[in-house]
Design an enzyme around this catalytic site. Structure first.
Site, PDB file in Angstrom:
ATOM      1  N   HIS A 498       0.451  -1.331   0.016  1.00 30.52           N
ATOM      2  CA  HIS A 498       0.136   0.004   0.034  1.00 30.52           C
ATOM      3  C   HIS A 498       0.962   1.312   0.122  1.00 30.52           C
ATOM      4  O   HIS A 498       0.304   2.410  -0.246  1.00 30.52           O
ATOM      5  CB  HIS A 498      -0.916   0.001   1.224  1.00 30.52           C
ATOM      6  CG  HIS A 498      -2.013   1.088   1.221  1.00 30.52           C
ATOM      7  ND1 HIS A 498      -1.954   1.982   2.202  1.00 30.52           N
ATOM      8  CD2 HIS A 498      -3.220   1.088   0.637  1.00 30.52           C
ATOM      9  CE1 HIS A 498      -3.029   2.940   1.857  1.00 30.52           C
ATOM     10  NE2 HIS A 498      -3.864   2.470   0.911  1.00 30.52           N
ATOM     11  N   ARG A 627     -10.889  12.001   9.301  1.00 31.98           N
ATOM     12  CA  ARG A 627     -11.688  12.059   8.364  1.00 31.98           C
ATOM     13  C   ARG A 627     -12.788  10.888   8.735  1.00 31.98           C
ATOM     14  O   ARG A 627     -14.040  11.217   8.517  1.00 31.98           O
ATOM     15  CB  ARG A 627     -11.104  11.838   6.948  1.00 31.98           C
ATOM     16  CG  ARG A 627     -12.082  11.842   5.927  1.00 31.98           C
ATOM     17  CD  ARG A 627     -11.852  11.898   4.411  1.00 31.98           C
ATOM     18  NE  ARG A 627     -10.815  10.617   4.045  1.00 31.98           N
ATOM     19  CZ  ARG A 627     -11.167   9.435   3.900  1.00 31.98           C
ATOM     20  NH1 ARG A 627     -12.782   9.239   3.691  1.00 31.98           N
ATOM     21  NH2 ARG A 627     -10.371   8.381   3.657  1.00 31.98           N
TER      22      ARG A 627
END
Length: 744
Positions: A498, A627
């Site tokens: 990732h 977030r």
């Protein structure tokens, strides 16, 4: 790739760089906050990543003081639902442009679809397999599911009311009308009739249900018509299913910016599909299925082949949700529930139209006055110090100084994309190494890598073909890269790659030089205009050594787990961050300046959260900008009194991960790809890089100052897990856009 999962959302106490009101009126882009933009890279970085002083180690008593709070973790699934509620609140915000509110309605739907396909499906799978154990929150999966059903029902009903009572009337007032079939005039109905005859009818395939025709397979997220028909000769009733073709626009334009749902057009002309039969009832419905993939890599000789086989299986995952219009006939609903094998609580009855993802098309209408003001990223000043029509020379700029990028305010095309394209065309470049997790379908970066390989350069690409919902696209690009002569590697068995890394090896007069980019976002030119991310382009030799070792680990048999300027998961991201947190505790206990500020998409990992609780109990100020999901409870007396958690959502999806530590007045800042989640820290290759140079650290610190200032608009989390929007008048993203415009 689907539209971005969040589309355009998803999402200080610094002592030596206090926030001032001047930051709101002067340029707030990262480069403009650097005290000396031309300073050399690496300035102010000690030889070792950590101080020599022994780190703080909590004793049993300190750990027990945290662990005695048995309910200290909020449930991650329920926290995610609260995140999507914040997205819905953006759609409800009357101060936002109308078409942007419309888009947030579509994003809310897309988010919820993925939540059911992955998270709810996972909970059901665990229960069915007898593996149900309490989550860190203490809730059993069955208890979490019960809250999910009730909370989701409230949210989707709230969405439907908002669409029907506010958005549709407001769009109508603006000259954009979303109407149903009965609202069309005669000419508009004729237009739809021609469309159906010429284009839609040839595509439709009615599927009957009778002893010779078993109940058809209903693909996940497809919109369908449940049709009840009767044979006038025998009087016998039959059920049929008609799939609404996804290849056509969901809302059919009939002229003058008036639109009718495609299912209305099909439903009105069903007699052409069933000639000689009586159409008694027509109802729309939609099924959500488990679409998460499970590939046992250890047993798969060929990962590509195994994944392709699993992709075919994805289409046949068990249902996890059934959405129907509230007017559906009881006998039709009973048939659907029986055949699809869904439970009563998994049925959602809503006023139509179902599936508001199609509102993306409405939001895309060329009505700029109903959207956010146009925004065009600009080239980072350090990459174009002299205005010129010539392309940016990234190598020349990076040799002079590090370049800290902040997308989308800094153009991705003239920085990261240009970096790879220039490397592909430069005859002095010997090799390019890069990780790819998600990229766009027409990626110029893919083309540049192919050009480089065909020109004889060594090109290594670590392609993560298991990137969820992008698997098919990544398989396609992996094969295309292989055919061009690139060395394509699929990472390490059992781990997703990732991290966001690119390295260019260049032969220069003074020897081989490595240019490195490390970022927080994917190498995707399209999402780079919607996602907020940071990245570093540097020639720092220690960072280059670390990244070179990591690429060797990913492509070969090297197993170097020790890095100088990087933290690399699964080996050292969690432990490295916890060590940094402990160091701040030691600073505070010694009377030195201490503070922690983290920015992430999700904060779920219990070990990291417990370390932050320890810091709070010691008196260290901890600010989190999250977030999405946050399992930490702020403001709990005796546990987290010095912790604040806030969330910023808006035009851009806040995607960067930043880790900032006061460090006795000599702050350290790390950026990278890792969220504080088990999958990131244990099952992925993730990278955090310590930013070199006081100027870069100061820029990050000033950005966080603005994000955490009381006047900045944000949602704030309380100890019960509820998010409340504050009264802040400064909008973080608008502030940065305005600063970028002044810079331009």
């Amino acid at each position: 790739m689907q539209p971005p999962r969040l589309g355009a959302v998803e999402g200080g106490h610094e002592r030596n760089l206090p926030f001032t009101s001047q930051c709101q009126t002067e340029d707030m882009t990262l480069d403009s906050l650097q005290p000396d933009a031309a300073s050399s890279h690496g300035e102010g970085v000690p030889e070792e990543p950590f101080d020599v002083e022994p780190p703080y180690e909590p004793d049993d008593e300190a750990l027990a003081a945290v662990e005695k709070y048995g309910d200290r973790f909020l449930d991650r699934e329920l926290s995610w639902l609260r995140f999507n509620q914040r997205v819905l609140e953006l759609a409800e915000d009357p101060h936002l442009p109308l078409l942007e509110r419309t888009r947030f309605l579509a994003i809310f739907t897309s988010n919820l679809d993925e939540f059911f396909m992955v998270r709810v499906a996972g909970l059901k799978r665990r229960i069915a397999a007898g593996l149900a154990v309490p989550a860190a929150s203490g809730l059993m999966p069955s208890e979490v599911l019960e809250v999910i059903w009730s909370t989701t029902r409230e949210l989707v009903e709230r969405q439907a009311r908002l669409f029907r009572d506010e958005i549709v009337p407001a769009l109508s007032d603006a000259g954009i009308e979303l109407v149903r079939w009965d609202d069309l005039d005669r000419e508009e109905q004729k237009t739809c009739k021609r469309l159906f005859k010429d284009r839609v009818f040839p595509v439709l395939t009615p599927l009957a249900v009778d002893p010779a025709h078993p109940f058809p397979y209903i693909s996940g997220l497809s919109l369908n018509l449940a049709v009840l028909i009767r044979n006038p000769k025998t009087g016998k009733e039959h059920f049929a299913r008609v799939k609404v073709p996804p290849i056509f626009s969901r809302f059919v334009p009939v002229g003058n910016q008036r639109f009718v749902p495609l299912e209305d057009v099909i439903g009105e002309h069903l007699k052409r599909l069933f000639p000689g039969m009586e159409v008694l009832e027509v109802h729309t419905f939609r099924v959500t299925r488990n679409e998460d993939l499970e590939v046992e890599e250890d047993d798969a000789e060929n990962l590509l082949a195994a994944l392709e086989k699993e992709l075919l299986r994805r289409r046949f995952g068990p249902p996890v949700r059934l959405e129907v219009e509230e007017s559906i006939a009881p006998q039709v609903l009973e048939l659907l529930v029986s055949e699809l094998d869904v439970r009563e609580e998994e049925v959602f009855k809503l006023r139509g139209p179902l599936d508001l993802r199609g509102l993306h098309d409405i939001a895309d209408l060329p009505r700029q006055e109903l959207k956010y003001p146009a925004f065009v990223p600009t080239t980072h000043p350090l990459l174009a110090e002299v205005e010129s029509a010539a392309p940016v020379d990234v190598f020349k700029a990076a040799r002079r100084h590090d370049v800290l990028l902040h997308h989308p305010y800094d153009s991705f095309a003239t920085s990261v994309q240009r970096f790879i394209e220039q490397a592909a065309a430069d005859r002095h470049v010997l090799a390019i190494k890069q990780t790819l997790y998600r990229t766009s379908g027409d990626s110029p970066i893919i083309d540049a890598l192919i050009d480089a390989a065909e020109a004889g350069k060594q090109v290594l690409v670590i392609v993560e073909i298991k990137a969820r919902f992008d698997e098919e696209a990544n398989i396609r690009w992996a094969r295309k890269l292989e055919q061009a002569g690139c060395h394509v590697v699929y990472g390490l068995v059992g781990l997703k790659t990732h991290c966001k890394l690119a390295m260019v090896v260049r032969d220069e007069p003074d020897g081989i030089r490595r240019y490195t980019h490390i970022g927080t976002g994917n190498y995707n030119p399209k999402t780079s205009r919607l996602y907020e991310d940071v990245g570093l382009i540097t020639t720092d030799e220690r960072i280059g050594d670390d990244v070179a070792h990591l690429f060797n680990n990913l492509s070969g048999w090297s197993r170097n787990a020790s890095y100088d300027q990087l933290l690399v998961a699964p080996d050292s991201v969690r432990s490295g961050l916890i060590e940094q947190i402990h160091r701040e505790i030691a600073h505070h206990q010694a009377g030195r300046a201490a503070g922690i500020r983290l920015k992430a998409n999700s904060v779920v990992d219990e070990a990291v959260i417990d370390a932050l609780y320890l810091a709070s109990q010691a008196g260290v100020t901890v600010d989190l900008l999250v977030r999405g999901i946050c399992s930490l409870r702020p403001g709990v007396p005796g546990l987290s009194e010095t912790v604040s958690v806030r969330s910023v959502l808006g035009r851009f999806l806040e995607h960067s991960r930043i880790f900032w530590f006061e460090n006795d007045g000599d702050p350290q800042a790390w950026i990278g790809s890792a969220d504080m989640m088990h999958r990131n820290l244990d099952r992925r290759v993730e990278v955090l890089v310590r930013l070199p140079g006081d100027d870069n650290v100061a820029s990050i610190g000033a950005l966080l100052d603005l994000a955490f200032d009381e006047s900045t608009s944000a949602w704030e989390l309380d100890s019960a897990g509820h998010w409340t929007r504050n009264a802040g008048t400064v909008h973080l993203q608008e502030n940065l856009i305005e600063a970028q415009r002044r810079r331009r």
